[in-house]
Design a protein around this motif. Structure first.
Motif, PDB file in Angstrom:
ATOM      1  N   LEU A  39      50.259  32.537   6.248  1.00  0.00           N
ATOM      2  CA  LEU A  39      50.886  32.218   4.977  1.00  0.00           C
ATOM      3  C   LEU A  39      52.090  31.307   5.203  1.00  0.00           C
ATOM      4  N   ASP A  40      52.072  30.146   4.574  1.00  0.00           N
ATOM      5  CA  ASP A  40      53.171  29.187   4.656  1.00  0.00           C
ATOM      6  C   ASP A  40      54.234  29.608   3.641  1.00  0.00           C
ATOM      7  N   LEU A  41      55.287  30.261   4.111  1.00  0.00           N
ATOM      8  CA  LEU A  41      56.247  30.895   3.205  1.00  0.00           C
ATOM      9  C   LEU A  41      57.067  29.906   2.383  1.00  0.00           C
ATOM     10  N   GLU A  42      57.513  28.824   3.024  1.00  0.00           N
ATOM     11  CA  GLU A  42      58.405  27.890   2.321  1.00  0.00           C
ATOM     12  C   GLU A  42      57.783  26.518   2.098  1.00  0.00           C
ATOM     13  N   GLY A  43      56.619  26.272   2.704  1.00  0.00           N
ATOM     14  CA  GLY A  43      55.920  25.013   2.488  1.00  0.00           C
ATOM     15  C   GLY A  43      56.164  23.975   3.560  1.00  0.00           C
ATOM     16  N   ASN A  44      55.126  23.145   3.783  1.00  0.00           N
ATOM     17  CA  ASN A  44      55.205  22.008   4.695  1.00  0.00           C
ATOM     18  C   ASN A  44      55.572  22.430   6.117  1.00  0.00           C
ATOM     19  N   GLN A  45      54.938  23.501   6.606  1.00  0.00           N
ATOM     20  CA  GLN A  45      55.191  23.990   7.957  1.00  0.00           C
ATOM     21  C   GLN A  45      53.899  23.966   8.768  1.00  0.00           C
ATOM     22  N   ALA A  46      53.898  23.257   9.881  1.00  0.00           N
ATOM     23  CA  ALA A  46      52.725  23.203  10.762  1.00  0.00           C
ATOM     24  C   ALA A  46      52.668  24.446  11.645  1.00  0.00           C
ATOM     25  N   VAL A  47      51.456  24.981  11.815  1.00  0.00           N
ATOM     26  CA  VAL A  47      51.261  26.187  12.618  1.00  0.00           C
ATOM     27  C   VAL A  47      50.193  25.890  13.675  1.00  0.00           C
ATOM     28  N   ASP A  48      50.631  25.623  14.907  1.00  0.00           N
ATOM     29  CA  ASP A  48      49.719  25.312  16.007  1.00  0.00           C
ATOM     30  C   ASP A  48      49.072  26.603  16.499  1.00  0.00           C
ATOM     31  N   THR A  49      47.734  26.599  16.592  1.00  0.00           N
ATOM     32  CA  THR A  49      47.022  27.848  16.852  1.00  0.00           C
ATOM     33  C   THR A  49      45.874  27.644  17.836  1.00  0.00           C
ATOM     34  N   LEU A  50      45.735  28.603  18.750  1.00  0.00           N
ATOM     35  CA  LEU A  50      44.622  28.647  19.692  1.00  0.00           C
ATOM     36  C   LEU A  50      43.921  30.000  19.568  1.00  0.00           C
ATOM     37  N   PHE A  51      42.613  30.008  19.849  1.00  0.00           N
ATOM     38  CA  PHE A  51      41.828  31.237  19.815  1.00  0.00           C
ATOM     39  C   PHE A  51      41.055  31.383  21.116  1.00  0.00           C
ATOM     40  N   TYR A  52      40.975  32.639  21.609  1.00  0.00           N
ATOM     41  CA  TYR A  52      40.236  32.961  22.823  1.00  0.00           C
ATOM     42  C   TYR A  52      39.348  34.179  22.552  1.00  0.00           C
ATOM     43  N   ASN A  53      38.195  34.227  23.190  1.00  0.00           N
ATOM     44  CA  ASN A  53      37.371  35.430  23.174  1.00  0.00           C
ATOM     45  C   ASN A  53      38.140  36.529  23.900  1.00  0.00           C
ATOM     46  N   ALA A  54      38.454  37.626  23.214  1.00  0.00           N
ATOM     47  CA  ALA A  54      39.275  38.682  23.804  1.00  0.00           C
ATOM     48  C   ALA A  54      38.584  39.360  24.974  1.00  0.00           C
ATOM     49  N   GLU A  55      37.248  39.347  24.998  1.00  0.00           N
ATOM     50  CA  GLU A  55      36.508  39.963  26.091  1.00  0.00           C
ATOM     51  C   GLU A  55      36.329  39.018  27.273  1.00  0.00           C
ATOM     52  N   ASN A  56      36.342  37.740  27.008  1.00  0.00           N
ATOM     53  CA  ASN A  56      36.152  36.720  28.042  1.00  0.00           C
ATOM     54  C   ASN A  56      36.962  35.486  27.660  1.00  0.00           C
ATOM     55  N   PRO A  57      38.258  35.453  28.007  1.00  0.00           N
ATOM     56  CA  PRO A  57      39.121  34.358  27.563  1.00  0.00           C
ATOM     57  C   PRO A  57      38.733  32.971  28.091  1.00  0.00           C
ATOM     58  N   ASP A  58      37.799  32.914  29.051  1.00  0.00           N
ATOM     59  CA  ASP A  58      37.298  31.602  29.470  1.00  0.00           C
ATOM     60  C   ASP A  58      36.566  30.913  28.317  1.00  0.00           C
ATOM     61  N   GLU A  59      36.083  31.709  27.366  1.00  0.00           N
ATOM     62  CA  GLU A  59      35.503  31.154  26.142  1.00  0.00           C
ATOM     63  C   GLU A  59      36.612  31.040  25.117  1.00  0.00           C
ATOM     64  N   ARG A  60      36.836  29.834  24.607  1.00  0.00           N
ATOM     65  CA  ARG A  60      37.949  29.626  23.678  1.00  0.00           C
ATOM     66  C   ARG A  60      37.593  28.572  22.644  1.00  0.00           C
ATOM     67  N   TYR A  61      38.449  28.428  21.639  1.00  0.00           N
ATOM     68  CA  TYR A  61      38.224  27.458  20.580  1.00  0.00           C
ATOM     69  C   TYR A  61      37.975  26.071  21.157  1.00  0.00           C
ATOM     70  N   SER A  62      36.980  25.397  20.604  1.00  0.00           N
ATOM     71  CA  SER A  62      36.646  24.033  21.013  1.00  0.00           C
ATOM     72  C   SER A  62      36.740  23.102  19.815  1.00  0.00           C
ATOM     73  N   ALA A  63      37.694  22.174  19.867  1.00  0.00           N
ATOM     74  CA  ALA A  63      37.801  21.177  18.798  1.00  0.00           C
ATOM     75  C   ALA A  63      36.544  20.316  18.742  1.00  0.00           C
ATOM     76  N   THR A  64      36.031  19.922  19.907  1.00  0.00           N
ATOM     77  CA  THR A  64      34.851  19.060  19.966  1.00  0.00           C
ATOM     78  C   THR A  64      33.647  19.722  19.311  1.00  0.00           C
ATOM     79  N   ASN A  65      33.377  20.978  19.672  1.00  0.00           N
ATOM     80  CA  ASN A  65      32.219  21.678  19.110  1.00  0.00           C
ATOM     81  C   ASN A  65      32.393  21.964  17.620  1.00  0.00           C
ATOM     82  N   THR A  66      33.609  22.259  17.207  1.00  0.00           N
ATOM     83  CA  THR A  66      33.865  22.528  15.791  1.00  0.00           C
ATOM     84  C   THR A  66      33.666  21.269  14.955  1.00  0.00           C
TER      85      THR A  66
END
Length: 217
Positions: A39-66
């Protein structure tokens, strides 16, 4: 993508709520079936985010595949966030902002120096925040595990000649993005401290993170 979509979830029913101050990191495991909101509380705030598989962190978010799976460089309602192994990690189920960047990357000491000035090198950056969170959590992840991230609420138009333009944000106070976890995921956030371009309106502000469990749905 289907664009702007309101959520049906009541913040009062969330099983987890936490405010992330401007410039600070956040890390948490979100279980499969849980719904996760930024939730952007005050507006115009960038939130840099990464995701990893909690069971196998070698698997993670892929910008290319998405990007390739949806045929769009911007994220919104209906986007499936795809992993490096080609699996759906999360699905965006509600979005009141309408555009989120997945190509602009995270600010760092090096990028602050190259883009702005030598004296900007020591300014706090998203890469610093990511590393602080990983050090505090002590889960075996390190700087080698920092890959291309999502910039929620950040406006990064691509110019006709293929360049990126870090433009004024399109989010406003109270806007949010919400995702359903398709697997147990580690969520790693840097609430961006950038002061040198308009991604935070030159004034970084706090955001709120909320989680609902599967029983709430």
């Amino acid at each position: 993508m289907t664009g702007l979509t309101e959520s049906t979830f009541d913040p009062a029913q969330a099983v987890f709520r936490e405010t992330v101050p401007a410039g600070e990191p956040f890390i948490r495991v979100v279980k499969k079936g849980e719904v996760f909101r930024i939730l952007d509380l005050e507006g115009n705030q960038a939130v840099d985010t990464l995701f990893y598989n909690a069971e196998n962190p070698d698997e993670r978010y892929s910008a290319t595949n998405t990007i390739s799976s949806q045929g769009n460089i911007y994220l919104s309602t209906g986007t499936r966030l795809i992993s490096s192994d080609g699996n759906a990690m999360l699905t965006i189920t509600a979005d009141t902002c309408g555009r989120h960047d997945t190509i602009g990357g995270a600010c760092s000491a090096e990028s602050n120096t190259v883009r702005y000035a030598l004296e900007k090198r020591h300014m706090h950056s998203c890469r610093d925040s990511f590393l602080m969170a990983l050090a505090r959590w002590d889960n075996g992840l390190s700087k080698r595990d920092l890959s291309s991230n999502i910039n929620f609420f950040m406006n990064v138009p691509v110019t006709p000649d293929g360049k990126l333009d870090f433009a004024d944000g399109i989010s406003d106070a109270g806007r949010y993005v919400e995702m359903k976890a398709e697997m147990d995921v580690i969520v790693l956030i840097s609430n961006c401290p950038q002061l040198n371009n308009p991604c935070n309106a030159y004034n970084p502000t706090p955001v709120e993170v909320l989680v609902w469990d599967a029983a709430s749905q």
